[in-house]
Design a protein around this motif. Structure first.
Motif, short mmCIF file in Angstrom:
data_model
loop_
_atom_site.label_atom_id
_atom_site.label_comp_id
_atom_site.label_asym_id
_atom_site.label_seq_id
_atom_site.Cartn_x
_atom_site.Cartn_y
_atom_site.Cartn_z
N LYS A 123 52.39 47.43 7.90
CA LYS A 123 53.31 48.52 8.16
C LYS A 123 54.13 48.92 6.93
O LYS A 123 54.59 50.05 6.84
CB LYS A 123 54.28 48.14 9.29
CG LYS A 123 53.61 47.71 10.58
CD LYS A 123 52.73 48.79 11.17
CE LYS A 123 52.11 48.35 12.50
NZ LYS A 123 51.12 49.32 12.99
N ASP A 124 54.36 48.00 6.01
CA ASP A 124 55.18 48.35 4.84
C ASP A 124 54.43 48.05 3.55
O ASP A 124 53.45 47.29 3.53
CB ASP A 124 56.54 47.66 4.86
CG ASP A 124 56.44 46.15 4.73
OD1 ASP A 124 56.04 45.67 3.66
OD2 ASP A 124 56.78 45.44 5.70
N LEU A 125 54.91 48.66 2.47
CA LEU A 125 54.19 48.63 1.20
C LEU A 125 54.15 47.22 0.60
O LEU A 125 53.13 46.84 0.00
CB LEU A 125 54.83 49.62 0.22
CG LEU A 125 54.10 49.89 -1.09
CD1 LEU A 125 52.66 50.31 -0.84
CD2 LEU A 125 54.84 50.98 -1.87
N ASP A 126 55.20 46.46 0.74
CA ASP A 126 55.20 45.10 0.19
C ASP A 126 54.13 44.24 0.85
O ASP A 126 53.42 43.47 0.18
CB ASP A 126 56.58 44.45 0.37
CG ASP A 126 57.63 45.00 -0.59
OD1 ASP A 126 57.22 45.65 -1.57
OD2 ASP A 126 58.82 44.80 -0.33
N GLN A 127 54.01 44.35 2.18
CA GLN A 127 52.96 43.63 2.91
C GLN A 127 51.58 44.06 2.43
O GLN A 127 50.69 43.24 2.22
CB GLN A 127 53.06 43.92 4.41
CG GLN A 127 53.92 43.01 5.22
CD GLN A 127 53.72 43.29 6.70
OE1 GLN A 127 53.52 44.42 7.13
NE2 GLN A 127 53.77 42.25 7.50
N ALA A 128 51.40 45.37 2.29
CA ALA A 128 50.10 45.90 1.87
C ALA A 128 49.75 45.41 0.47
O ALA A 128 48.60 45.06 0.20
CB ALA A 128 50.12 47.42 1.92
N ARG A 129 50.75 45.39 -0.42
CA ARG A 129 50.49 44.89 -1.78
C ARG A 129 50.11 43.41 -1.75
O ARG A 129 49.24 42.97 -2.51
CB ARG A 129 51.74 45.09 -2.64
CG ARG A 129 51.96 46.53 -3.10
CD ARG A 129 53.00 46.59 -4.20
NE ARG A 129 53.16 47.94 -4.71
CZ ARG A 129 54.26 48.68 -4.50
NH1 ARG A 129 55.27 48.19 -3.81
NH2 ARG A 129 54.33 49.90 -5.00
N GLU A 130 50.78 42.63 -0.91
CA GLU A 130 50.46 41.20 -0.82
C GLU A 130 49.02 40.99 -0.36
O GLU A 130 48.29 40.16 -0.93
CB GLU A 130 51.43 40.52 0.15
CG GLU A 130 51.27 39.01 0.20
CD GLU A 130 52.22 38.35 1.19
OE1 GLU A 130 52.03 37.13 1.45
OE2 GLU A 130 53.13 39.03 1.72
N LEU A 131 48.60 41.75 0.65
CA LEU A 131 47.22 41.62 1.13
C LEU A 131 46.24 42.11 0.07
O LEU A 131 45.22 41.44 -0.20
CB LEU A 131 47.03 42.42 2.42
CG LEU A 131 45.60 42.45 2.97
CD1 LEU A 131 45.07 41.05 3.24
CD2 LEU A 131 45.52 43.31 4.23
N ALA A 132 46.52 43.24 -0.55
CA ALA A 132 45.61 43.78 -1.57
C ALA A 132 45.45 42.80 -2.73
O ALA A 132 44.34 42.59 -3.23
CB ALA A 132 46.13 45.12 -2.08
#
Length: 427
Positions: A210-219
């Motif tokens: 849902k948020d950019l920090d989470q997405a960056r961590e997964l990426a």
């Protein structure tokens, strides 16, 4: 000699599992020698304590080695693949696969089916009469040598540990663990045998992250796993706060993909398709071809027809059409400043486009058409959305899902970039 209890305790207490522990527990779980409740406890320990990049890479490798791997070295072209973490209206695989193949790479796209509000690529393609998802390894290799593109279901013997663990995570509240998400995605891609991979990590209301920090961590976790296992990998983080394109649903999305391949289509779908194609071609060492040209001059559309025919489909056949179409009107005049992807996805699911359980059937004609996109003007009472279904009794629930989905303002919308970030391998 290892024991499941010792491995669980080590991770529970915040320790780092060594390679031998990881190899043993994945192999033993796949063979049924580690009980479901023991692996559930270990998955919860991982969720709470996390894993280091080296642990996650080794966990992924062990899941790959739980089954067989494919080898496309005889195809004669560099292989490149794309994986999306899933979103609403995300039909990018459909135009992207033939586009990249038209530019000279071979694209082995082993895809899945939809569950909940995110659509599955195979469900979409199965709306094409005659098209089949289940292919043998021989057929996959033949299509990669021929059209150069294949979209099909993964065979049962690819990363069987992941299939077993995925089902367990779903019922033990451990789905959210980023190391386990990353290992699940990458184990299937590594087993598939592609030489390079581009990841499309979705971020926003209609995405898992849902948020950019989470997405960056997964990426970052995904790219690190690829690098640790010798796979050329990068990731784009893309916006999923509003549906991608105008079509959400199976046949509706195929229609839109063909529109893109014919030189038209929504600008956001075209933009992301071309950007991902450039990323894939760069990994494949094909830097002298602009995919935008192959989209504009019809080469990608020709490749689409060839690809569909190779899997038994008729690219000229009429797609299913819904028996009932109902319009949702704009409640006021102004600029559409937001259209919640999650709510639209739930509406499409309730209309029959998705499934609640893996064994459920889908309606190929069901879905939502977004007649107005964020940034466009509307007037009160004018059509905003279309609801498509063969089951009119589902429409009230779909309408309920859409309550509060649209934001209309007198002010112009501040545009959000479609591509939010790019994650490359570490130096």
């Amino acid at each position: 000699m290892f024991s499941a209890v010792d491995v669980i305790r080590a991770k529970r207490d915040g320790g780092q599992l060594d390679d031998e522990q990881i190899d043993w527990v994945i192999a033993a779980y796949t063979a049924g020698e580690v009980a479901e409740e023991q692996m559930a406890a270990l998955a919860m320990a991982v969720l709470l304590r996390g894993m280091t990049p080296s642990e996650t890479a080794r966990w992924t490798k062990a899941m790959v080695e739980s089954g067989k791997t494919l080898d496309f070295g005889s195809v004669g072209r560099p292989t490149a693949d794309k994986h999306s973490t899933g979103g609403v209206g995300d039909k990018i695989t459909l135009p992207l696969t033939p586009l990249v193949a038209a530019c000279g790479a071979a694209v082995p796209q082993l895809s899945g089916r939809g569950l909940g509000h995110t659509g599955g690529t195979l469900d979409k393609l199965e709306s094409i009469p005659g098209w089949r998802a289940e292919l043998s390894d021989t057929e996959i290799a033949r299509n990669l040598r021929g059209p150069g593109a294949v979209v099909c279901a993964a065979t049962e013997d690819l990363a069987p540990a992941d299939r077993k663990l995925y089902a367990l995570r779903d019922v033990t509240a451990t789905v959210e663990s980023i190391p386990l998400i990353a290992a699940s995605i990458m184990s299937k891609k590594l087993a598939e045998g592609t030489e390079s991979l581009v990841l499309d990590v979705k971020c926003g209301s209609g995405a898992f992250m849902k948020d950019l920090d989470q997405a960056r961590e997964l990426a970052r976790a995904l790219v690190d796993i690829g690098a640790a296992n010798g796979l050329r990998t990068s990731s784009l983080i893309t916006d999923m706060s509003a549906p991608l394109g105008r079509a959400v649903g199976n046949a509706l999305e195929v229609d839109e993909a063909v529109e893109v391949l014919s030189g038209g289509g929504p600008p956001d779908v075209v933009e992301l398709t071309v950007r991902l194609a450039r990323e894939m071609l760069a990994h494949a060492g094909i830097g002298d071809v602009d995919p935008a040209d192959a989209l504009a001059d019809g080469r990608a559309h020709d490749k689409w027809r060839e690809m569909i025919r190779a899997q038994g489909g008729d690219p000229a056949a009429e797609l299913p059409r819904a028996q009932h179409v109902e319009v949702v009107s704009a409640p006021e005049s102004g600029t559409l400043t937001g259209l919640d992807a999650y709510r639209v996805g739930i509406a499409a699911w309730r209309l029959g486009a998705g499934r609640a359980r893996r064994e459920d059937a889908v309606q190929h004609a069901a879905g939502v058409r977004c007649l107005v996109k964020p940034g466009e003007r509307v007037t009160a009472g004018s059509p905003l959305l279309e609801l498509h279904t063969d089951s009119p009794d589902t429409i009230p629930a779909a309408r309920e899902s859409l309550e509060g989905a649209s934001e209309i303002s007198g002010a112009d919308r501040t545009s959000t970039p479609l591509i939010l970030d790019r994650i490359a391998p570490r130096d």
